[in-house]
Design a protein around this motif. Structure first.
Motif, PDB file in Angstrom:
ATOM      1  N   LYS A  73       0.853  -1.184   0.000  1.00  0.00           N
ATOM      2  CA  LYS A  73       0.000   0.000   0.000  1.00  0.00           C
ATOM      3  C   LYS A  73       0.892   1.238   0.000  1.00  0.00           C
ATOM      4  N   LYS A  74       1.004   1.877  -1.153  1.00  0.00           N
ATOM      5  CA  LYS A  74       1.953   2.970  -1.328  1.00  0.00           C
ATOM      6  C   LYS A  74       1.490   4.281  -0.712  1.00  0.00           C
ATOM      7  N   SER A  75       0.204   4.381  -0.394  1.00  0.00           N
ATOM      8  CA  SER A  75      -0.319   5.649   0.124  1.00  0.00           C
ATOM      9  C   SER A  75      -0.053   5.836   1.609  1.00  0.00           C
ATOM     10  N   ILE A  76       0.477   4.815   2.284  1.00  0.00           N
ATOM     11  CA  ILE A  76       0.731   4.920   3.714  1.00  0.00           C
ATOM     12  C   ILE A  76       2.211   4.708   4.003  1.00  0.00           C
ATOM     13  N   GLU A  77       2.644   5.229   5.134  1.00  0.00           N
ATOM     14  CA  GLU A  77       4.005   5.027   5.604  1.00  0.00           C
ATOM     15  C   GLU A  77       3.972   4.912   7.119  1.00  0.00           C
ATOM     16  N   CYS A  78       4.973   4.245   7.672  1.00  0.00           N
ATOM     17  CA  CYS A  78       4.965   3.958   9.107  1.00  0.00           C
ATOM     18  C   CYS A  78       6.277   4.364   9.758  1.00  0.00           C
ATOM     19  N   ALA A  79       6.209   4.629  11.050  1.00  0.00           N
ATOM     20  CA  ALA A  79       7.376   5.006  11.839  1.00  0.00           C
ATOM     21  C   ALA A  79       7.134   4.589  13.281  1.00  0.00           C
ATOM     22  N   ARG A  80       8.189   4.695  14.090  1.00  0.00           N
ATOM     23  CA  ARG A  80       8.045   4.462  15.528  1.00  0.00           C
ATOM     24  C   ARG A  80       8.509   5.690  16.295  1.00  0.00           C
ATOM     25  N   LEU A  81       7.734   6.012  17.298  1.00  0.00           N
ATOM     26  CA  LEU A  81       8.002   7.155  18.169  1.00  0.00           C
ATOM     27  C   LEU A  81       8.511   6.630  19.498  1.00  0.00           C
ATOM     28  N   GLU A  82       9.597   7.208  20.007  1.00  0.00           N
ATOM     29  CA  GLU A  82      10.164   6.762  21.270  1.00  0.00           C
ATOM     30  C   GLU A  82       9.698   7.663  22.407  1.00  0.00           C
ATOM     31  N   VAL A  83       9.268   7.040  23.496  1.00  0.00           N
ATOM     32  CA  VAL A  83       8.762   7.787  24.650  1.00  0.00           C
ATOM     33  C   VAL A  83       9.279   7.128  25.923  1.00  0.00           C
ATOM     34  N   PRO A  84       9.293   7.863  27.038  1.00  0.00           N
ATOM     35  CA  PRO A  84       9.691   7.234  28.301  1.00  0.00           C
ATOM     36  C   PRO A  84       8.668   6.182  28.727  1.00  0.00           C
ATOM     37  N   LEU A  85       9.129   5.076  29.249  1.00  0.00           N
ATOM     38  CA  LEU A  85       8.198   4.118  29.835  1.00  0.00           C
ATOM     39  C   LEU A  85       7.500   4.753  31.029  1.00  0.00           C
ATOM     40  N   ASP A  86       8.266   5.453  31.850  1.00  0.00           N
ATOM     41  CA  ASP A  86       7.735   6.127  33.039  1.00  0.00           C
ATOM     42  C   ASP A  86       8.112   7.603  32.944  1.00  0.00           C
ATOM     43  N   TYR A  87       7.115   8.476  32.790  1.00  0.00           N
ATOM     44  CA  TYR A  87       7.399   9.894  32.625  1.00  0.00           C
ATOM     45  C   TYR A  87       8.015  10.517  33.879  1.00  0.00           C
ATOM     46  N   LEU A  99       3.330   4.294  14.501  1.00  0.00           N
ATOM     47  CA  LEU A  99       2.557   5.338  13.832  1.00  0.00           C
ATOM     48  C   LEU A  99       2.357   4.960  12.368  1.00  0.00           C
ATOM     49  N   LEU A 100       1.187   5.241  11.840  1.00  0.00           N
ATOM     50  CA  LEU A 100       0.894   5.058  10.419  1.00  0.00           C
ATOM     51  C   LEU A 100       0.317   6.348   9.874  1.00  0.00           C
ATOM     52  N   ARG A 101       0.865   6.811   8.727  1.00  0.00           N
ATOM     53  CA  ARG A 101       0.469   8.111   8.200  1.00  0.00           C
ATOM     54  C   ARG A 101       0.058   8.021   6.734  1.00  0.00           C
ATOM     55  N   SER A 122      -6.108  -0.770  17.634  1.00  0.00           N
ATOM     56  CA  SER A 122      -4.985  -0.280  16.843  1.00  0.00           C
ATOM     57  C   SER A 122      -5.395   0.932  16.017  1.00  0.00           C
ATOM     58  N   GLY A 123      -4.816   2.076  16.304  1.00  0.00           N
ATOM     59  CA  GLY A 123      -5.056   3.258  15.497  1.00  0.00           C
ATOM     60  C   GLY A 123      -4.403   3.161  14.141  1.00  0.00           C
ATOM     61  N   MET A 124      -3.310   2.405  14.054  1.00  0.00           N
ATOM     62  CA  MET A 124      -2.658   2.196  12.761  1.00  0.00           C
ATOM     63  C   MET A 124      -3.593   1.445  11.819  1.00  0.00           C
ATOM     64  N   SER A 125      -4.180   0.376  12.302  1.00  0.00           N
ATOM     65  CA  SER A 125      -5.120  -0.397  11.484  1.00  0.00           C
ATOM     66  C   SER A 125      -6.329   0.444  11.107  1.00  0.00           C
ATOM     67  N   ALA A 126      -6.828   1.242  12.049  1.00  0.00           N
ATOM     68  CA  ALA A 126      -7.997   2.084  11.771  1.00  0.00           C
ATOM     69  C   ALA A 126      -7.677   3.113  10.699  1.00  0.00           C
ATOM     70  N   ALA A 127      -6.495   3.727  10.779  1.00  0.00           N
ATOM     71  CA  ALA A 127      -6.115   4.726   9.782  1.00  0.00           C
ATOM     72  C   ALA A 127      -5.939   4.096   8.415  1.00  0.00           C
ATOM     73  N   ALA A 128      -5.365   2.890   8.369  1.00  0.00           N
ATOM     74  CA  ALA A 128      -5.213   2.197   7.095  1.00  0.00           C
ATOM     75  C   ALA A 128      -6.568   1.881   6.487  1.00  0.00           C
ATOM     76  N   SER A 129      -7.528   1.523   7.333  1.00  0.00           N
ATOM     77  CA  SER A 129      -8.876   1.191   6.865  1.00  0.00           C
ATOM     78  C   SER A 129      -9.613   2.425   6.349  1.00  0.00           C
ATOM     79  N   LEU A 130      -9.429   3.554   7.025  1.00  0.00           N
ATOM     80  CA  LEU A 130     -10.143   4.775   6.656  1.00  0.00           C
ATOM     81  C   LEU A 130      -9.461   5.561   5.538  1.00  0.00           C
ATOM     82  N   GLY A 131      -8.219   5.207   5.254  1.00  0.00           N
ATOM     83  CA  GLY A 131      -7.407   6.025   4.380  1.00  0.00           C
ATOM     84  C   GLY A 131      -7.979   6.278   3.005  1.00  0.00           C
ATOM     85  N   VAL A 132      -8.498   5.238   2.356  1.00  0.00           N
ATOM     86  CA  VAL A 132      -9.007   5.397   0.997  1.00  0.00           C
ATOM     87  C   VAL A 132     -10.155   6.387   0.968  1.00  0.00           C
ATOM     88  N   GLN A 133     -11.092   6.238   1.909  1.00  0.00           N
ATOM     89  CA  GLN A 133     -12.239   7.144   1.954  1.00  0.00           C
ATOM     90  C   GLN A 133     -11.815   8.571   2.296  1.00  0.00           C
TER      91      GLN A 133
END
Length: 520
Positions: A73-87, A99-101, A122-133
């Motif tokens: 699926k060429k219209s999407i791209e993915c990455a990973r964001l690093e965050v503290p386990l404990d803020y 992340l999926l964009r 999964s927000g990534m899966s949801a975004a992939a599903s909604l992307g075409v529309q």
């Protein structure tokens, strides 16, 4: 295993002072640094300004469903964001979020961050599903659509995992309807063992920091790393709880929030559960009225008798599950399949067909509906949603250990949802959260000064988050309310020609719908 009080979801920092590097980029990855943007809390600069490596999404798939969604699926791209386990300890262990964009196709305003609910979805899966529309609309022209997998979920690393796929299949066959003292004791022993297994498999440190309190902090890191001074966010169902939590924690960082299918901020977990039971009964009654008009109705021509007809059809499964190939349809799965069908009128036909099958000692359709609820793919693999659901709920809410309260919940739930009454005395058991190995980390959702207008969408026949919850959330946040008349759970971006333009106009132009606006 019975969960009587739950609703029906590492690598070190390798960084300079302004950028978190997440390892050597794989071939084809494009490094991008848009942050830091907007307000940045002291001590977290390297997270808020980190580079993101965007590339092919294939390596982010964790189930058969997401492999199919992400493949080629060429219209999407993915990455990973690093965050503290404990803020509270940002210089210690870190974790990564998926992340999926799908990029904006026109004059870009910013990113629209998406969470589909659960908790554990999964927000990534949801975004992939909604992307075409979305990509064909004004919304897709103006916003990057960004779905994220919250900490512990899906492509995020590490995942919350409690049961293996084989153990999850077995758990679904464990009916646990015995309400005698011995039966309750057995159920509680199983629930305690489940909590212990979660701690052993996932680790107590992740479990202690997997709740909404920490997801809200992650969302603010995301906002900045994506280059947005203010957050634009779409949350469905439990995702509305994340949005309300963000509004309370970072009101000055909000640009726009659309909250569809609201979690009621005025109710505790007991009252929410009872309200949800009533919501599912209302949806079942609507299904029964629809079914009664059909020649092939599985529950008969009298809607008033549908709850009894449903119980008469499903309760025998508690003693005699139905063979479905190499698997069995249990009583639990028949109930779960019916609940799944209450989320949308589009599933009423399959539910009727499944109940008709059950009359003929077949359970394939009901098992498929239950599999969809648990996110079990055709290969027999489960996503992380069910384990994450329990882990998040157990730290998001105060634990309930008063047996009188639990018994009262069982009684009230049976009264609120008679189609789900299993015929046993109203006796409850301590659920897994009562034995959870870490304390709750409750996220406050009370609004504070400085929050701009937000939009709440609520559906009159929503079974999981009843309509009044949306009314209450809009009032609590001082926002606008858009009412949809229908029988389903959430509605925005599902093609409704009244709801979609109204919410699009809010997200793009920050224009709320007229007060009292109703769509159908």
């Amino acid at each position: 295993m019975r969960r009587s009080l739950t609703l029906f979801l590492v690598l070190p920092v390798l960084a300079s002072c302004t950028s978190v590097l997440t390892g050597s980029p794989t071939p084809g990855t494009v490094l991008e640094q848009r942050g830091p943007a907007g307000t940045v809390p002291a001590g977290l600069e390297r997270f808020y300004g980190q580079q993101l490596g965007w590339g092919d999404c294939a390596d982010y798939a964790t189930t058969g469903t997401t492999r199919s969604q992400y493949k080629n699926k060429k219209s999407i791209e993915c990455a990973r964001l690093e965050v503290p386990l404990d803020y509270a300890k940002p210089d210690d262990r870190t974790i990564k979020l998926g992340l999926l964009r799908q990029k904006a196709t026109g004059d870009r305003i910013g990113s629209l961050l998406l969470n589909p609910g659960g908790p554990g979805g999964s927000g990534m899966s949801a975004a992939a599903s909604l992307g075409v529309q979305v990509g064909k609309t004004a919304l897709g022209e103006r916003f990057d659509l960004v779905g994220f997998d919250p900490r512990g979920v899906g492509a995020s690393q590490p995942q919350v995992r409690c049961l293996t796929d084989t153990e999850r299949d077995a758990d679904r066959l464990d009916v646990d309807l015995d309400t005698s003292p011995a039966g309750v004791a057995q159920t509680e022993a199983e629930n305690k063992a489940f909590a212990e297994k979660c701690a052993a498999t996932t680790g107590a440190e992740l479990l202690a920091n997997v709740g909404t309190r920490d997801v809200v902090r992650d969302l603010d890191v995301m906002r900045s790393a994506l280059g947005d001074e203010k957050l634009t966010y779409l949350g469905y169902s439990y995702g509305t709880h994340i949005g309300a939590g963000y509004a309370a924690a970072f009101p000055g960082n909000v640009r726009a929030l659309v909250l569809d299918g609201a979690v009621d901020p005025t109710q505790n977990q007991v009252e929410s559960l009872i309200a949800q039971g009533a919501g599912f009964q209302k949806a079942f009654d609507a299904f029964a009225a629809w079914c009664a008009q059909r020649q092939d109705c599985s529950l008969g021509k009298d809607p008033a008798g549908a709850s009894k007809a449903f119980r008469d059809l499903t309760l025998p499964l508690a003693q005699r599950p139905v063979d479905v190939g190499s698997r069995k349809l249990s009583y639990n799965d028949a109930i779960t399949g019916a609940i799944q069908a209450m989320y949308s009128e589009e599933l009423w036909g399959p539910l009727n067909a499944g109940l008709t099958e059950l009359k003929n000692n077949s359970g394939q359709v009901l098992l498929q509906l239950a599999d969809a609820y648990y996110d079990r793919d055709a290969e027999g693999k489960y996503s992380s949603i069910t384990d994450a659901f329990t882990a998040i709920k157990c730290v998001d809410e105060p634990r309930v250990t008063d047996r009188a309260v639990i018994d009262d919940v069982a009684r009230r739930y049976k009264a609120a949802a008679p189609f789900l009454d299993d015929g046993n005395p109203a006796v409850g058991a301590l659920d897994s959260c009562a034995f959870w190995p870490v304390p709750p980390s409750v996220q406050e959702t009370k609004p504070v000064a400085g929050l701009p207008p937000v939009l709440v969408i609520s559906t009159t026949g929503d079974p999981a988050t009843p309509y009044q919850a949306g009314v209450n959330l809009a009032k609590e946040l001082g926002g606008g309310l858009l009412t949809y008349e229908g029988n389903q759970h959430t509605v925005y971006l599902q093609g409704n020609e009244c709801v979609d333009p109204a919410a699009d106009a809010y997200l793009i132009d920050l224009k709320l719908p007229d007060p009292g606006k109703v769509c159908s």
